[in-house]
Write an enzyme that holds these catalytic residues in place. Structure first.
Site, mmCIF file in Angstrom:
data_model
loop_
_atom_site.group_PDB
_atom_site.id
_atom_site.type_symbol
_atom_site.label_atom_id
_atom_site.label_comp_id
_atom_site.label_asym_id
_atom_site.label_seq_id
_atom_site.Cartn_x
_atom_site.Cartn_y
_atom_site.Cartn_z
ATOM 1 C CE LYS A 22 -2.532 2.464 3.661
ATOM 2 N NZ LYS A 22 -1.470 3.373 3.961
ATOM 3 C CG ASN A 23 2.391 2.778 3.554
ATOM 4 O OD1 ASN A 23 1.240 3.174 3.367
ATOM 5 N ND2 ASN A 23 2.860 2.488 4.760
ATOM 6 N NE ARG A 93 0.579 11.651 7.141
ATOM 7 C CZ ARG A 93 0.670 12.903 7.492
ATOM 8 N NH1 ARG A 93 -0.370 13.671 7.584
ATOM 9 N NH2 ARG A 93 1.841 13.439 7.764
ATOM 10 C CB CYS A 117 -4.852 6.654 10.381
ATOM 11 S SG CYS A 117 -5.670 5.283 9.561
ATOM 12 N NE ARG A 122 0.335 10.242 10.137
ATOM 13 C CZ ARG A 122 -0.157 9.230 9.429
ATOM 14 N NH1 ARG A 122 -1.438 8.984 9.447
ATOM 15 N NH2 ARG A 122 0.624 8.476 8.693
ATOM 16 N N PRO A 123 2.959 16.303 11.419
ATOM 17 C CG PRO A 123 4.828 17.080 12.595
ATOM 18 C CD PRO A 123 3.731 16.060 12.646
ATOM 19 C CB ILE A 124 3.987 17.928 5.995
ATOM 20 C CG1 ILE A 124 3.215 19.241 5.858
ATOM 21 C CG2 ILE A 124 3.042 16.747 6.003
ATOM 22 C CD1 ILE A 124 2.622 19.422 4.454
ATOM 23 C CG ASP A 125 8.362 19.701 10.520
ATOM 24 O OD1 ASP A 125 7.530 18.803 10.708
ATOM 25 O OD2 ASP A 125 9.513 19.669 10.989
ATOM 26 C CD GLN A 126 12.238 17.785 9.224
ATOM 27 O OE1 GLN A 126 13.337 17.709 8.674
ATOM 28 N NE2 GLN A 126 11.960 18.713 10.125
ATOM 29 C CG ASP A 305 2.157 1.288 9.580
ATOM 30 O OD1 ASP A 305 2.008 2.248 10.357
ATOM 31 O OD2 ASP A 305 2.244 1.427 8.352
ATOM 32 N NE ARG A 397 -7.387 5.031 4.834
ATOM 33 C CZ ARG A 397 -6.530 5.692 5.603
ATOM 34 N NH1 ARG A 397 -6.887 6.115 6.767
ATOM 35 N NH2 ARG A 397 -5.317 5.941 5.184
HETATM 36 C C1 UD1 Z 1 4.360 6.607 6.647
HETATM 37 C C2 UD1 Z 1 3.337 5.511 6.401
HETATM 38 C C3 UD1 Z 1 2.689 5.072 7.708
HETATM 39 C C4 UD1 Z 1 3.748 4.688 8.734
HETATM 40 C C5 UD1 Z 1 4.806 5.771 8.867
HETATM 41 C C6 UD1 Z 1 5.990 5.358 9.724
HETATM 42 C C7 UD1 Z 1 2.583 6.077 4.189
HETATM 43 C C8 UD1 Z 1 1.487 6.576 3.330
HETATM 44 N N1 UD1 Z 1 2.346 6.033 5.490
HETATM 45 O O1 UD1 Z 1 3.642 7.714 7.202
HETATM 46 O O2 UD1 Z 1 1.868 3.951 7.430
HETATM 47 O O3 UD1 Z 1 3.139 4.501 10.000
HETATM 48 O O4 UD1 Z 1 5.336 6.116 7.566
HETATM 49 O O5 UD1 Z 1 6.583 4.228 9.197
HETATM 50 O O6 UD1 Z 1 3.626 5.674 3.724
HETATM 51 N N2 UD1 Z 1 7.370 13.826 11.092
HETATM 52 C C9 UD1 Z 1 7.611 15.153 11.411
HETATM 53 N N3 UD1 Z 1 7.691 16.045 10.372
HETATM 54 C C10 UD1 Z 1 7.547 15.686 9.076
HETATM 55 C C11 UD1 Z 1 7.286 14.327 8.769
HETATM 56 C C12 UD1 Z 1 7.209 13.416 9.798
HETATM 57 O O7 UD1 Z 1 7.751 15.522 12.576
HETATM 58 O O8 UD1 Z 1 7.616 16.548 8.195
HETATM 59 C C13 UD1 Z 1 7.324 12.808 12.175
HETATM 60 C C14 UD1 Z 1 5.967 12.142 12.328
HETATM 61 O O9 UD1 Z 1 5.109 12.888 13.147
HETATM 62 C C15 UD1 Z 1 6.362 10.795 12.926
HETATM 63 C C16 UD1 Z 1 7.720 10.514 12.273
HETATM 64 O O10 UD1 Z 1 8.200 11.758 11.823
HETATM 65 O O11 UD1 Z 1 6.555 10.939 14.309
HETATM 66 C C17 UD1 Z 1 7.671 9.533 11.124
HETATM 67 O O12 UD1 Z 1 6.690 9.959 10.197
HETATM 68 P P1 UD1 Z 1 6.762 9.580 8.657
HETATM 69 O O13 UD1 Z 1 7.800 8.539 8.444
HETATM 70 O O14 UD1 Z 1 6.855 10.828 7.863
HETATM 71 O O15 UD1 Z 1 5.335 8.934 8.454
HETATM 72 P P2 UD1 Z 1 4.329 9.139 7.258
HETATM 73 O O16 UD1 Z 1 5.087 9.367 5.987
HETATM 74 O O17 UD1 Z 1 3.263 10.091 7.641
#
Ligand code: UD1
Length: 434
Positions: A22-23, A93, A117, A122-126, A305, A397
């Site tokens: 899926k991912n 997401r 979910c 779940r920030p996207i700052d990075q 997961d 999903r």
């Molecule tokens: C992806 C997976 C999800 C899995 C997760 C961790 C998809 C669609 N989803 O989610 O199933 O649980 O990886 O393996 O692939 N973070 C920040 N800033 C950012 C991005 C992330 O602080 O800009 C933090 C998140 O809050 C979390 C950690 O980094 O604590 C890891 O998140 P990330 O690996 O980015 O997860 P997703 O891509 O959302």
């Protein structure tokens, strides 16, 4: 709302085939829009997230032919919009990958902040840090992320934390940037490697995926290709755990055993037998499982997961297990539901302390997110009597026909229609919430 009705107590036996990841799918589908020709993607799981994403891609002007046999033809040459529709994006997401793709393709993207979910902040700052380093101006206005670049130029990006989403999204933009981009502290998950391999099949130049430094040399043009998605590590892990929990004997087929090593290690530690073949793992659960400690970590660590599913195994294991969820804030919301089935779980912040009980008993439980749903299904399979799991749209999903695959292994599970219940009839007294 549909629900699953499960009668527990039957060991799972037989063979189950695992679908595409899926991912990986939810990143590769939008990535296909970068090509100047159509792409054919095989081994796609036919799950709600893939169907939803296919609709989103059509909304931005792509032509998508998705079959329920796991093949999609995606033609991004007709793409007309750098904006994605609010309602659909809120549900998924992974729609944040359109930011990277549309920015790479048009130098401009406007995407609502993604949903998905609710497992914590779940920030996207990075992701944004990466786009800015490549020369984009990024701002958030009225819940919409707006990114624009006159010219994308490669750069070195150090991720403050290991993020799957940020690593992939930066790759998606960097393949079309001028010069070389280096991502340091990159995620190493199998689906990061799969996306890199897909991009390379389209003519990109991505090196180092699977290590923590990825180098991407931008290219001017990307071609169409045919690509087969890797097997789903999390679906495979879910079936491995269901086999061990029910003390069954299951061959989980069409997998890459290397991707499952952290799961195999924990199941062995708990006393289950795991035999690895070239493209299968066989899991046998014999005696009562033993307690275990788990800390979720980025790959190759134990995947967050699968934290919820393995907590079910801990619930019936001998001794006290400790689970440390190091990635997400709210990933123990299933614990309350497991308690309703008799589990002894204390949650403090991101730590769960689980004292194993002899058995769980069936009742009505509610899935709070995708993997919580998978965990509750496993709980239903081992519980005494009948369990009904509601809110199974979360499960749909990410798992393709999970009830069919489980039935094929001998499980007594069926999907009930909205409003239908068999609980009162099966269990001796009313088990409804109240
Ligand atoms: C992806 C997976 C999800 C899995 C997760 C961790 C998809 C669609 N989803 O989610 O199933 O649980 O990886 O393996 O692939 N973070 C920040 N800033 C950012 C991005 C992330 O602080 O800009 C933090 C998140 O809050 C979390 C950690 O980094 O604590 C890891 O998140 P990330 O690996 O980015 O997860 P997703 O891509 O959302």
């Amino acid at each position: 709302m549909e629900r699953f009705h499960i009668i527990g107590g039957k060991p799972l036996t037989g063979r189950v085939t695992i679908g595409g990841a899926k991912n990986a799918a939810v990143a590769i589908m939008p990535a296909a829009l970068l090509a100047d020709e159509p792409c054919i993607i095989d081994n796609l799981p036919y799950i709600d997230d893939v169907i939803c994403l296919s609709n989103i891609l059509e909304e931005v002007g792509a032509k998508v032919k998705l079959s329920n046999r796991g093949v999609a033809q995606i033609d991004g040459t007709s793409l007309r919009d750098y904006k994605a529709p609010f309602d659909m994006v809120k549900r998924l997401r992974a729609s944040y990958y359109l930011l990277g793709v549309l920015l790479g393709k048009f130098g401009k993207a406007e995407i609502p902040l993604p949903g998905g979910c609710d497992i914590g902040a779940r920030p996207i700052d990075q992701h944004i840090k990466g786009f800015r380093a490549l020369g984009a101006d990024v701002k958030i206005e009225h819940g919409i992320v707006k990114a624009e670049a006159k010219k994308l130029i490669g750069n070195e990006i150090y991720l403050d934390l290991v993020s799957v989403g940020a690593t992939i999204n930066i790759m998606l933009t960097a393949v079309r940037a001028e010069g070389t981009t280096t991502i340091v502290n990159a995620a190493k998950e199998p689906h990061v490697v799969d996306v890199a391999n897909f991009l390379n099949s389209m003519g990109a130049n991505v090196k180092g995926a699977g290590t923590d430094v990825i180098r991407i040399k931008g290219v001017e043009r990307m071609n169409g290709c045919e690509y087969t998605i890797i097997p789903d590590q999390i679906e495979a892990g879910t079936f491995m755990m269901a086999a061990a929990a029910t003390r069954g004997d299951v061959i989980v087929e069409d997998v890459i055993p290397k991707h499952l090593e952290s799961i195999t290690a924990k199941l062995l530690e708990m006393g289950a037998q795991v035999i690895e073949g070239d493209d299968y793992v066989r899991v046998r659960g014999t005696d009562r499982l033993r307690r275990v400690n788990i800390k979720t970590l980025p790959y190759p660590g134990f995947p967050t997961d699968l934290q919820q599913p393995i907590s079910v195994l801990c619930s019936i294991a001998k001794g006290t297990s400790v689970i440390n969820e190091s990635l997400f804030d709210h990933r123990f919301r299933h614990a309350e539901e497991l308690r309703r089935m008799g589990a002894n779980i204390k949650v403090e912040d991101r730590i769960a302390i689980i004292e194993g009980v002899e058995k769980l008993s069936g009742t009505l439980v509610t899935a709070t997110d995708l993997r919580a749903g998978a965990a509750l299904i496993i709980a239903g399979l081992i519980a005494e009597g009948a369990t009904e799991v509601e809110n199974i749209h979360y499960v749909d999903r990410g798992y393709e026909k999970i009830e069919n695959k489980l039935s094929g292994l001998g499980a007594q599970i069926r999907r009930l229609k909205d409003g239908e219940t068999l609980l009162k009839r099966v269990n001796s007294h009313s088990l409804f919430k109240g």
